[in-house]
Design an enzyme around this catalytic site. Structure first.
Site, PDB file in Angstrom:
ATOM      1  N   CYS A   1      41.132  23.931  47.612  1.00 41.96           N
ATOM      2  CA  CYS A   1      41.252  25.194  46.870  1.00 41.96           C
ATOM      3  C   CYS A   1      40.219  25.377  45.782  1.00 41.96           C
ATOM      4  O   CYS A   1      39.618  26.451  45.652  1.00 41.96           O
ATOM      5  CB  CYS A   1      42.661  25.362  46.322  1.00 41.96           C
ATOM      6  SG  CYS A   1      43.109  24.201  44.988  1.00 41.96           S
TER       7      CYS A   1
ATOM      8  N   HIS B   1      46.699  24.530  41.719  1.00 40.63           N
ATOM      9  CA  HIS B   1      46.055  25.330  42.755  1.00 40.63           C
ATOM     10  C   HIS B   1      45.236  26.409  42.053  1.00 40.63           C
ATOM     11  O   HIS B   1      45.572  26.834  40.941  1.00 40.63           O
ATOM     12  CB  HIS B   1      47.119  25.955  43.668  1.00 40.63           C
ATOM     13  CG  HIS B   1      46.570  26.789  44.785  1.00 40.63           C
ATOM     14  ND1 HIS B   1      45.831  26.254  45.818  1.00 40.63           N
ATOM     15  CD2 HIS B   1      46.635  28.121  45.031  1.00 40.63           C
ATOM     16  CE1 HIS B   1      45.489  27.211  46.657  1.00 40.63           C
ATOM     17  NE2 HIS B   1      45.958  28.359  46.192  1.00 40.63           N
TER      18      HIS B   1
ATOM     19  N   ASP C   1      42.955  34.366  48.346  1.00 41.47           N
ATOM     20  CA  ASP C   1      43.126  32.919  48.402  1.00 41.47           C
ATOM     21  C   ASP C   1      42.607  32.408  49.742  1.00 41.47           C
ATOM     22  O   ASP C   1      43.325  32.398  50.743  1.00 41.47           O
ATOM     23  CB  ASP C   1      44.594  32.552  48.218  1.00 41.47           C
ATOM     24  CG  ASP C   1      44.796  31.085  47.882  1.00 41.47           C
ATOM     25  OD1 ASP C   1      43.907  30.282  48.210  1.00 41.47           O
ATOM     26  OD2 ASP C   1      45.843  30.746  47.307  1.00 41.47           O
TER      27      ASP C   1
END
Length: 259
Positions: free
Chosen positions: A73, A111, A126
């Site tokens: 991420c 995250h 995302d």
């Protein structure tokens, strides 16, 4: 560390197989978002090869665009944010964390998620969520396709619909602006701590036209709609699948025993 370096946006767009957008609309963002997880794998093999991770923009560009690897991420959303800004979007980095059923929050910076303001309103982006998000999600409470968005004051959280049709609790976040450098300590935890999911699980995942393909600890899983198949790979097969299906060339290096 800054999120305002100049990158070769055309090379990045070629990497994900997307055209340069004409503007900063929802449709422009959606086209970029859809292309990214189909071309750039969510993967953590550098952790298992003992290769230190970096959040330096130049090194991220070299890894993801020049050497055509993937990342997790912090890497994927960190570099995607730079691309979006280069293309004219207003982007905020948001710290995401686990939220329990009782509302208890896990550690910050677990995250990285992006808030992108388009001509059509704000959206969550995302491309570093295990190839499970393939389109931007409106920053608005309600059900948006396979994602439910909830809000309680400054706290936002989401549920994601699994391929079996169940709703699964996902990340929580706030809209407080963050810098990429703030995620580095948690990145170091993820790549080094024995309790980290990434230390204990080598993986690669790509979105497909109708689902997702992944390798998790040597198990190949393919999801098409509501159908899922899986089979165990030996190390030689795993390397071949990584190269053929994910474009990941490990260069003959061995992952650490037990990974």
């Amino acid at each position: 560390m800054t999120l305002d370096p100049t990158i070769d946006a055309d090379a990045y767009l070629a990497r994900i197989g997307a055209d340069r957008p004409r503007g900063t609309t929802r449709a422009d963002l959606a086209a970029l978002h859809a292309a990214h997880p189909r071309a750039v794998p969510f993967e953590d093999y550098d952790i298992h090869l003992g290769v230190p991770l970096s959040l330096d923009p130049d090194r991220l560009f070299d890894k993801i665009v020049t050497r055509r690897r993937g990342g997790f991420c912090y890497e994927l959303n960190g570099l995607f944010a730079i691309l979006l800004r280069e293309l004219g979007f207003d982007v905020t980095l948001c710290s995401a964390f686990e939220v329990g059923p009782d509302g208890g929050r896990g550690p910050d910076f677990e995250h990285l998620r992006l808030l992108v303001r388009t001509d059509d309103g704000p959206f969550l982006a995302d491309v570093g969520n295990g190839a499970s998000w393939t389109e931007p999600v409106p920053l608005e409470p309600g059900t948006h396709g396979g994602t439910q968005v909830h809000r309680d004051g400054e706290l936002w959280w989401a549920f994601r619909r699994t391929h079996e049709g169940h709703w699964e609790r996902e990340w929580g976040w706030t809209l407080r602006p963050r810098e990429l450098a703030e995620f580095l300590p948690r990145c170091r935890y993820q790549e080094n701590d024995p309790r980290s999911h990434f230390v204990n699980r080598r993986l690669a995942a790509l979105a497909t036209a109708n689902g997702r393909i992944s390798v998790v600890n040597g198990v190949l899983k393919q999801t098409e709609g509501d159908r899922q198949t899986e089979r165990t790979l030996d190390p030689e097969e795993e390397r071949a699948v990584l190269a053929d299906r994910f474009g990941i060339d490990l260069g003959g290096r061995e992952w650490k025993t037990g990974s």
